[in-house]
Motif scaffolding. Structure first.
Motif, PDB file in Angstrom:
ATOM      1  N   PHE A   1     -43.977  13.256  48.157  1.00  6.70           N
ATOM      2  CA  PHE A   1     -43.271  11.799  48.131  1.00  6.70           C
ATOM      3  C   PHE A   1     -44.375  10.672  48.932  1.00  6.70           C
ATOM      4  N   MET A   2     -44.575   9.688  48.021  1.00  2.31           N
ATOM      5  CA  MET A   2     -45.352   8.605  48.343  1.00  2.31           C
ATOM      6  C   MET A   2     -44.555   7.595  48.741  1.00  2.31           C
ATOM      7  N   ALA A   3     -45.110   6.889  50.026  1.00  3.14           N
ATOM      8  CA  ALA A   3     -44.453   5.694  50.451  1.00  3.14           C
ATOM      9  C   ALA A   3     -44.416   4.622  49.494  1.00  3.14           C
ATOM     10  N   LEU A   4     -43.450   3.725  49.538  1.00  4.55           N
ATOM     11  CA  LEU A   4     -43.708   2.393  48.757  1.00  4.55           C
ATOM     12  C   LEU A   4     -44.739   1.575  49.365  1.00  4.55           C
ATOM     13  N   ILE A   5     -45.923   1.009  48.684  1.00  4.91           N
ATOM     14  CA  ILE A   5     -46.693   0.344  49.042  1.00  4.91           C
ATOM     15  C   ILE A   5     -46.852  -0.829  48.010  1.00  4.91           C
ATOM     16  N   THR A   6     -47.550  -2.140  48.363  1.00  6.37           N
ATOM     17  CA  THR A   6     -47.641  -3.246  47.765  1.00  6.37           C
ATOM     18  C   THR A   6     -49.307  -3.227  47.734  1.00  6.37           C
ATOM     19  N   VAL A   7     -49.680  -3.551  46.329  1.00  2.00           N
ATOM     20  CA  VAL A   7     -51.125  -3.719  46.035  1.00  2.00           C
ATOM     21  C   VAL A   7     -51.471  -4.933  45.153  1.00  2.00           C
ATOM     22  N   PRO A   8     -52.237  -5.761  45.918  1.00  6.42           N
ATOM     23  CA  PRO A   8     -52.360  -7.026  45.032  1.00  6.42           C
ATOM     24  C   PRO A   8     -53.034  -6.603  43.678  1.00  6.42           C
ATOM     25  N   SER A   9     -52.743  -7.348  42.838  1.00  2.29           N
ATOM     26  CA  SER A   9     -53.291  -7.013  41.406  1.00  2.29           C
ATOM     27  C   SER A   9     -53.192  -8.327  40.534  1.00  2.29           C
ATOM     28  N   HIS A  10     -53.867  -8.263  39.275  1.00  3.77           N
ATOM     29  CA  HIS A  10     -53.636  -9.417  38.426  1.00  3.77           C
ATOM     30  C   HIS A  10     -53.812  -8.884  37.048  1.00  3.77           C
ATOM     31  N   PHE A  11     -53.632  -9.698  36.111  1.00  2.11           N
ATOM     32  CA  PHE A  11     -53.510  -9.197  34.857  1.00  2.11           C
ATOM     33  C   PHE A  11     -54.806 -10.111  34.091  1.00  2.11           C
ATOM     34  N   ASP A  12     -55.728  -9.478  33.534  1.00  3.37           N
ATOM     35  CA  ASP A  12     -56.824  -9.877  33.129  1.00  3.37           C
ATOM     36  C   ASP A  12     -56.796 -10.373  31.341  1.00  3.37           C
ATOM     37  N   GLY A  13     -55.615 -10.566  31.112  1.00  4.18           N
ATOM     38  CA  GLY A  13     -55.218 -10.758  29.672  1.00  4.18           C
ATOM     39  C   GLY A  13     -55.022  -9.572  28.598  1.00  4.18           C
ATOM     40  N   ALA A  14     -55.452  -8.416  29.031  1.00  5.40           N
ATOM     41  CA  ALA A  14     -55.353  -7.301  28.435  1.00  5.40           C
ATOM     42  C   ALA A  14     -54.714  -5.905  29.236  1.00  5.40           C
ATOM     43  N   ARG A  15     -55.299  -5.899  30.537  1.00  3.22           N
ATOM     44  CA  ARG A  15     -54.704  -5.059  31.443  1.00  3.22           C
ATOM     45  C   ARG A  15     -54.260  -5.265  32.636  1.00  3.22           C
ATOM     46  N   ILE A  16     -53.494  -4.758  33.521  1.00  2.00           N
ATOM     47  CA  ILE A  16     -53.373  -4.937  34.824  1.00  2.00           C
ATOM     48  C   ILE A  16     -54.076  -4.425  35.536  1.00  2.00           C
ATOM     49  N   PRO A  21     -58.954  -0.960  45.834  1.00  2.00           N
ATOM     50  CA  PRO A  21     -58.939   0.596  45.379  1.00  2.00           C
ATOM     51  C   PRO A  21     -57.801   1.412  46.150  1.00  2.00           C
ATOM     52  N   ILE A  22     -57.152   2.094  45.409  1.00  2.00           N
ATOM     53  CA  ILE A  22     -56.127   3.083  45.881  1.00  2.00           C
ATOM     54  C   ILE A  22     -56.075   4.682  44.986  1.00  2.00           C
ATOM     55  N   ALA A  23     -55.861   5.440  45.529  1.00  2.00           N
ATOM     56  CA  ALA A  23     -55.659   6.554  45.119  1.00  2.00           C
ATOM     57  C   ALA A  23     -54.330   6.875  44.809  1.00  2.00           C
ATOM     58  N   LEU A  24     -54.217   7.330  43.179  1.00  2.00           N
ATOM     59  CA  LEU A  24     -53.036   7.482  42.685  1.00  2.00           C
ATOM     60  C   LEU A  24     -52.999   8.841  42.068  1.00  2.00           C
ATOM     61  N   GLU A  25     -51.978   9.519  42.118  1.00  2.00           N
ATOM     62  CA  GLU A  25     -51.916  10.881  41.571  1.00  2.00           C
ATOM     63  C   GLU A  25     -51.501  10.594  39.893  1.00  2.00           C
ATOM     64  N   ARG A  26     -51.748  11.440  39.034  1.00  2.00           N
ATOM     65  CA  ARG A  26     -51.587  11.113  37.687  1.00  2.00           C
ATOM     66  C   ARG A  26     -49.987  11.087  37.674  1.00  2.00           C
TER      67      ARG A  26
END
Length: 80
Positions: A1-16, A21-26
């Protein structure tokens, strides 16, 4: 179980793109929430909501308290 977190992000026009940096499981489930670019508009919206809901906290016959009813002044309050 992974805790809910907020990660600042932006949309570059093609991708989020994550801004940190954050480690995410597949196959980690993500939730994306957009917000207005204009921070002032967002803040003004929250102020309007607060004022509207605060009006529900007091009845029409609620007494008005003036400065003379204040027993101890708040030295950090600059209003008058």
């Amino acid at each position: 179980f992974m805790a809910l977190i907020t990660v600042p992000s932006h949309f570059d026009g093609a991708r989020i793109r994550l801004d940190e940096p954050i480690a995410l499981e597949r196959a980690t489930m993500l939730m994306v929430t957009s917000r207005p670019r204009d921070e002032d508009a967002e803040r003004d919206g929250w102020y309007a909501l607060s004022a509207r809901e605060l009006s529900h906290a007091y009845g029409d016959d609620e007494p008005t308290y003036g400065p003379e009813q204040v027993r101890e002044a708040n030295p950090d309050y600059a209003g008058g």
